[in-house]
Design a protein around this motif. Structure first.
Motif, PDB file in Angstrom:
ATOM      1  N   LEU A 109       0.705  -1.069  -0.008  1.00 23.86           N
ATOM      2  CA  LEU A 109       0.129  -0.021   0.165  1.00 23.86           C
ATOM      3  C   LEU A 109       0.951   1.412  -0.141  1.00 23.86           C
ATOM      4  CD1 LEU A 109      -3.148  -1.053   2.342  1.00 23.86           C
ATOM      5  CD2 LEU A 109      -2.799  -0.473  -0.204  1.00 23.86           C
ATOM      6  N   PHE A 110       1.918   1.156   0.735  1.00 28.33           N
ATOM      7  CA  PHE A 110       2.726   2.315   0.890  1.00 28.33           C
ATOM      8  C   PHE A 110       3.666   2.766  -0.553  1.00 28.33           C
ATOM      9  CE2 PHE A 110       6.831   4.610   1.556  1.00 28.33           C
ATOM     10  CZ  PHE A 110       6.503   5.811   2.017  1.00 28.33           C
ATOM     11  N   SER A 111       4.166   1.518  -0.997  1.00 27.70           N
ATOM     12  CA  SER A 111       5.190   1.883  -2.183  1.00 27.70           C
ATOM     13  C   SER A 111       4.424   1.950  -3.212  1.00 27.70           C
ATOM     14  CB  SER A 111       6.077   0.475  -2.231  1.00 27.70           C
ATOM     15  OG  SER A 111       5.453  -0.802  -2.272  1.00 27.70           O
ATOM     16  N   ALA A 112       3.042   1.534  -3.325  1.00 29.80           N
ATOM     17  CA  ALA A 112       2.332   1.387  -4.618  1.00 29.80           C
ATOM     18  C   ALA A 112       1.276   2.595  -4.624  1.00 29.80           C
ATOM     19  CB  ALA A 112       1.451   0.084  -4.796  1.00 29.80           C
ATOM     20  N   ARG A 113       1.338   3.446  -3.643  1.00 31.46           N
ATOM     21  CA  ARG A 113       0.377   4.600  -3.525  1.00 31.46           C
ATOM     22  C   ARG A 113       0.190   5.334  -4.721  1.00 31.46           C
ATOM     23  NH1 ARG A 113       4.891   6.112  -1.569  1.00 31.46           N
ATOM     24  NH2 ARG A 113       5.367   8.272  -1.284  1.00 31.46           N
ATOM     25  N   LYS A 114       1.102   5.491  -5.345  1.00 34.41           N
ATOM     26  CA  LYS A 114       1.205   6.345  -6.757  1.00 34.41           C
ATOM     27  C   LYS A 114       0.627   5.650  -8.025  1.00 34.41           C
ATOM     28  CE  LYS A 114       5.320   9.260  -5.707  1.00 34.41           C
ATOM     29  NZ  LYS A 114       6.769   9.393  -6.203  1.00 34.41           N
ATOM     30  N   TRP A 115       0.314   4.056  -7.907  1.00 33.99           N
ATOM     31  CA  TRP A 115      -0.040   3.576  -9.222  1.00 33.99           C
ATOM     32  C   TRP A 115      -1.417   4.173  -9.644  1.00 33.99           C
ATOM     33  CZ3 TRP A 115       2.158   1.805 -12.880  1.00 33.99           C
ATOM     34  CH2 TRP A 115       1.793   0.732 -13.728  1.00 33.99           C
ATOM     35  N   ALA A 116      -2.299   4.006  -8.864  1.00 36.67           N
ATOM     36  CA  ALA A 116      -3.700   4.176  -9.354  1.00 36.67           C
ATOM     37  C   ALA A 116      -3.917   5.746  -9.811  1.00 36.67           C
ATOM     38  CB  ALA A 116      -4.686   4.119  -8.091  1.00 36.67           C
ATOM     39  N   PRO A 117      -3.172   6.902  -9.234  1.00 36.98           N
ATOM     40  CA  PRO A 117      -3.082   8.079  -9.771  1.00 36.98           C
ATOM     41  C   PRO A 117      -2.410   8.303 -10.933  1.00 36.98           C
ATOM     42  CG  PRO A 117      -2.722   8.206  -7.282  1.00 36.98           C
ATOM     43  CD  PRO A 117      -2.839   6.786  -7.827  1.00 36.98           C
ATOM     44  N   LEU A 118      -1.340   7.463 -11.207  1.00 40.73           N
ATOM     45  CA  LEU A 118      -0.587   7.635 -12.399  1.00 40.73           C
ATOM     46  C   LEU A 118      -1.452   6.886 -13.416  1.00 40.73           C
ATOM     47  CD1 LEU A 118       2.831   6.438 -11.372  1.00 40.73           C
ATOM     48  CD2 LEU A 118       2.382   8.751 -12.366  1.00 40.73           C
ATOM     49  N   LEU A 119      -2.171   5.915 -13.220  1.00 45.04           N
ATOM     50  CA  LEU A 119      -2.908   5.051 -14.351  1.00 45.04           C
ATOM     51  C   LEU A 119      -4.109   6.235 -14.549  1.00 45.04           C
ATOM     52  CD1 LEU A 119      -2.882   1.469 -13.222  1.00 45.04           C
ATOM     53  CD2 LEU A 119      -1.569   2.395 -14.948  1.00 45.04           C
TER      54      LEU A 119
END
Length: 186
Positions: A109-119
């Motif tokens: 959850l911490f390290s992938a927190r940017k994934w959804a906003p980037l997509l």
């Protein structure tokens, strides 16, 4: 600004602020701790003109977009220091999960927190993401996709010429999966 079909999302800490974490050494445990954002007053000591020239070079192929938790502050403190114009940025602060967002395992959850906003920001366009914190699972899952390049950067080294060369040599292209050409045996 030129309109590009492909966009690149550098993380400010990954590209322009190297040397914030000690490197792993044989026989010693891996480095621990988080990277701390340098105070803007001391930031100029960590920035490099070559990073600015490399990012300007990438701007010929990519639409540059900040993908950093600095958000608009990257335009105030980092862009002018390395000779970049003001860039758009992906907003992470206050992002609320939306229907259709990718599921992220609890441990990421911490390290992938940017994934959804980037997509969401990509909106189906091909993109490259340069960051010092990209979960290995996301990198592996993107290896066979031609519409994205996830480029993890060692925070102890920062952006290097080899990363720029990789992004220029093989930018992401439209279409989700890479095609593998099979030839019949003669």
């Amino acid at each position: 600004m030129t309109t590009h079909e492909t966009w690149g999302a550098p993380d400010a800490e990954a590209t322009a602020v190297p040397g914030r974490r000690r490197r792993a050494q044989p026989g010693l445990p891996p480095p621990r701790g988080r990277i701390r954002r340098p105070h803007p007053a001391r930031l100029h000591r960590a920035l490099s003109d070559r990073h600015g020239s490399w990012l300007r070079e990438l701007a010929g192929t990519y639409e540059l977009v900040w993908a950093t938790t600095w958000e608009e502050l990257a335009n105030v403190h980092i862009a002018p220091a390395i000779g970049l114009p003001e860039l758009p940025f992906v907003r992470f602060t206050g992002y609320l999960p939306q229907p259709g967002d990718p599921r992220v395992p609890l441990m990421e959850l911490f390290s992938a927190r940017k994934w959804a906003p980037l997509l969401r920001y990509a909106a189906g366009r091909p993109f490259a993401w340069i960051d010092d914190v990209i979960p290995p699972r996301l990198v592996r899952g993107s290896l066979w996709r031609r519409d994205r390049v996830l480029l993890p950067i060692d925070p102890g080294e920062g952006l290097e010429r080899r990363h720029v060369d990789r992004l220029l040599a093989r930018p992401p292209r439209p279409g989700a999966m890479s095609r593998v050409e099979y030839r019949a045996a003669d």
